[in-house]
Design a protein around this motif. Structure first.
Motif, mmCIF file in Angstrom:
data_model
loop_
_atom_site.group_PDB
_atom_site.id
_atom_site.type_symbol
_atom_site.label_atom_id
_atom_site.label_comp_id
_atom_site.label_asym_id
_atom_site.label_seq_id
_atom_site.Cartn_x
_atom_site.Cartn_y
_atom_site.Cartn_z
ATOM 1 N N ILE A 90 2.467 -2.768 -10.756
ATOM 2 C CA ILE A 90 1.276 -2.019 -10.340
ATOM 3 C C ILE A 90 1.581 -0.562 -10.007
ATOM 4 O O ILE A 90 0.750 0.311 -10.199
ATOM 5 N N ARG A 91 2.779 -0.294 -9.472
ATOM 6 C CA ARG A 91 3.232 1.080 -9.206
ATOM 7 C C ARG A 91 2.249 1.877 -8.331
ATOM 8 O O ARG A 91 2.118 3.085 -8.466
ATOM 9 N N ARG A 92 1.546 1.208 -7.466
ATOM 10 C CA ARG A 92 0.649 1.886 -6.537
ATOM 11 C C ARG A 92 1.168 1.678 -5.130
ATOM 12 O O ARG A 92 1.440 0.553 -4.707
ATOM 13 N N ALA A 93 1.312 2.786 -4.383
ATOM 14 C CA ALA A 93 1.996 2.749 -3.096
ATOM 15 C C ALA A 93 1.424 1.695 -2.151
ATOM 16 O O ALA A 93 2.169 0.938 -1.524
ATOM 17 N N LYS A 94 0.096 1.622 -2.055
ATOM 18 C CA LYS A 94 -0.526 0.709 -1.106
ATOM 19 C C LYS A 94 -0.111 -0.725 -1.369
ATOM 20 O O LYS A 94 0.243 -1.482 -0.459
ATOM 21 N N TYR A 95 -0.125 -1.120 -2.652
ATOM 22 C CA TYR A 95 0.177 -2.496 -2.997
ATOM 23 C C TYR A 95 1.682 -2.763 -3.000
ATOM 24 O O TYR A 95 2.124 -3.870 -2.682
ATOM 25 N N CYS A 96 2.467 -1.755 -3.349
ATOM 26 C CA CYS A 96 3.925 -1.914 -3.278
ATOM 27 C C CYS A 96 4.381 -2.113 -1.828
ATOM 28 O O CYS A 96 5.298 -2.884 -1.565
ATOM 29 N N GLN A 97 3.749 -1.426 -0.911
ATOM 30 C CA GLN A 97 4.085 -1.608 0.498
ATOM 31 C C GLN A 97 3.834 -3.040 0.932
ATOM 32 O O GLN A 97 4.672 -3.667 1.591
ATOM 33 N N ASP A 123 14.706 -0.264 3.350
ATOM 34 C CA ASP A 123 14.281 0.386 2.095
ATOM 35 C C ASP A 123 12.806 0.780 2.166
ATOM 36 O O ASP A 123 12.406 1.833 1.668
ATOM 37 N N PHE A 124 12.012 -0.090 2.791
ATOM 38 C CA PHE A 124 10.587 0.204 2.957
ATOM 39 C C PHE A 124 10.399 1.486 3.752
ATOM 40 O O PHE A 124 9.604 2.361 3.375
ATOM 41 N N LEU A 125 11.118 1.627 4.870
ATOM 42 C CA LEU A 125 10.968 2.810 5.727
ATOM 43 C C LEU A 125 11.457 4.075 5.033
ATOM 44 O O LEU A 125 10.904 5.162 5.238
ATOM 45 N N LYS A 126 12.495 3.952 4.215
ATOM 46 C CA LYS A 126 12.980 5.118 3.467
ATOM 47 C C LYS A 126 11.985 5.522 2.376
ATOM 48 O O LYS A 126 11.765 6.709 2.131
ATOM 49 N N TYR A 128 8.678 4.705 2.237
ATOM 50 C CA TYR A 128 7.345 5.021 2.753
ATOM 51 C C TYR A 128 7.432 5.424 4.234
ATOM 52 O O TYR A 128 6.960 4.715 5.112
ATOM 53 N N PRO A 129 8.061 6.566 4.525
ATOM 54 C CA PRO A 129 8.246 6.972 5.928
ATOM 55 C C PRO A 129 6.952 7.268 6.679
ATOM 56 O O PRO A 129 6.941 7.263 7.901
ATOM 57 N N ARG A 130 5.862 7.512 5.964
ATOM 58 C CA ARG A 130 4.579 7.812 6.614
ATOM 59 C C ARG A 130 3.566 6.686 6.439
ATOM 60 O O ARG A 130 2.365 6.880 6.631
ATOM 61 N N SER A 131 4.038 5.528 6.088
ATOM 62 C CA SER A 131 3.137 4.400 5.860
ATOM 63 C C SER A 131 2.417 3.998 7.142
ATOM 64 O O SER A 131 3.007 4.009 8.230
ATOM 65 N N PRO A 132 1.142 3.631 7.066
ATOM 66 C CA PRO A 132 0.436 3.119 8.247
ATOM 67 C C PRO A 132 1.011 1.787 8.732
ATOM 68 O O PRO A 132 0.714 1.365 9.838
#
Length: 240
Positions: A90-97, A123-126, A128-132
């Motif tokens: 899917i390569r979409r940030a929201k769904y990859c998170q 790896d998630f934090l690296k 997506y450091p600004r993820s909700p």
């Protein structure tokens, strides 16, 4: 034509999954689950570019998780692999998170692989450091660290020490901490072996977080605060 065929195949898979879910739980067999997984897999086999492919991969991951709950832990790894494929497709940030966090949770809770779960959260934090959902990952890492420290030698006193915290601050917190032991003294004199930690769970709720610690047996304990950084400790004592 291939996309139309894939869309028809996906609709067939959805129907079969709905039929499976309509069955009473005790009547759902492993063969039933495998059949539905196979039908979903055919969507991507027809054409990997079909718009239904991501939803098919998600359905497969969810089915494998249910299979792990019912038929054995080996299916949890298949679920984790499917979530990873989902993120790749899917390569979409929201769904990859969401996919990465689901993988990390499976690794931690179902597969019992704390080291790999820790790596996935890091790896998630690296990535997506600004993820909700950053706080969710941080709390999970803290929970894993608590479990690891609980298994380490010398951690039986239940106090999380820190090189930046003066020893006097730790000792003062112990001395001044309120005693919670169902009206009994929490002194460690003559205490028996402390029950082991079975599980630690953390859940965020607005501006607060709840941590639940499951032990093998009831214990007496003291609690207090330590500064630099500010934190709470619980000093566990086996009942005498």
């Amino acid at each position: 034509m291939k996309r139309q065929s894939a869309s028809t195949q996906f609709a067939r898979a959805e129907e079969q999954r709905a039929a499976l879910n309509s069955k009473p739980s005790e009547k759902r067999t492993l063969a039933d689950y495998k059949q539905v997984v196979t039908v979903y897999r055919r969507v991507a086999m027809i054409t990997p570019r079909a718009p239904e492919v991501p939803d098919s991969l998600l359905a497969i991951a969810e089915l494998y998780t249910e299979m792990g709950d019912r038929f054995g832990r080996s299916y949890y790894q298949s679920a984790a692999d499917s979530y990873s494929s989902w993120c790749t497709n899917i390569r979409r940030a929201k769904y990859c998170q969401d996919a990465m966090l689901r993988v990390a949770k499976l690794q931690r809770e179902q597969l019992g692989d704390s080291a790999q779960s820790k790596k996935t959260y890091e790896d998630f934090l690296k990535r997506y450091p600004r993820s909700p959902r950053k706080r969710e990952a941080q709390e999970a890492l803290a929970e894993l660290a608590l479990l690891q420290s609980g298994d380490a030698p010398g951690a039986a006193n239940g106090v999380a020490t820190n090189s930046n915290a003066p020893a006097s601050a730790v000792e003062e917190a112990r001395v001044n901490a309120p005693v919670h032991a169902e009206g009994k003294s929490a002194s460690r004199a003559g205490a028996a072996e402390i029950p082991h930690v079975r599980r630690i769970r953390a859940a965020a709720n607005g501006d607060s977080a709840r941590v639940t610690i499951d032990l093998e047996d009831s214990v007496q304990y003291t609690s207090g605060r330590i500064a630099n950084p500010d934190r709470i400790f619980f000093d566990l004592h086996a009942p005498r």
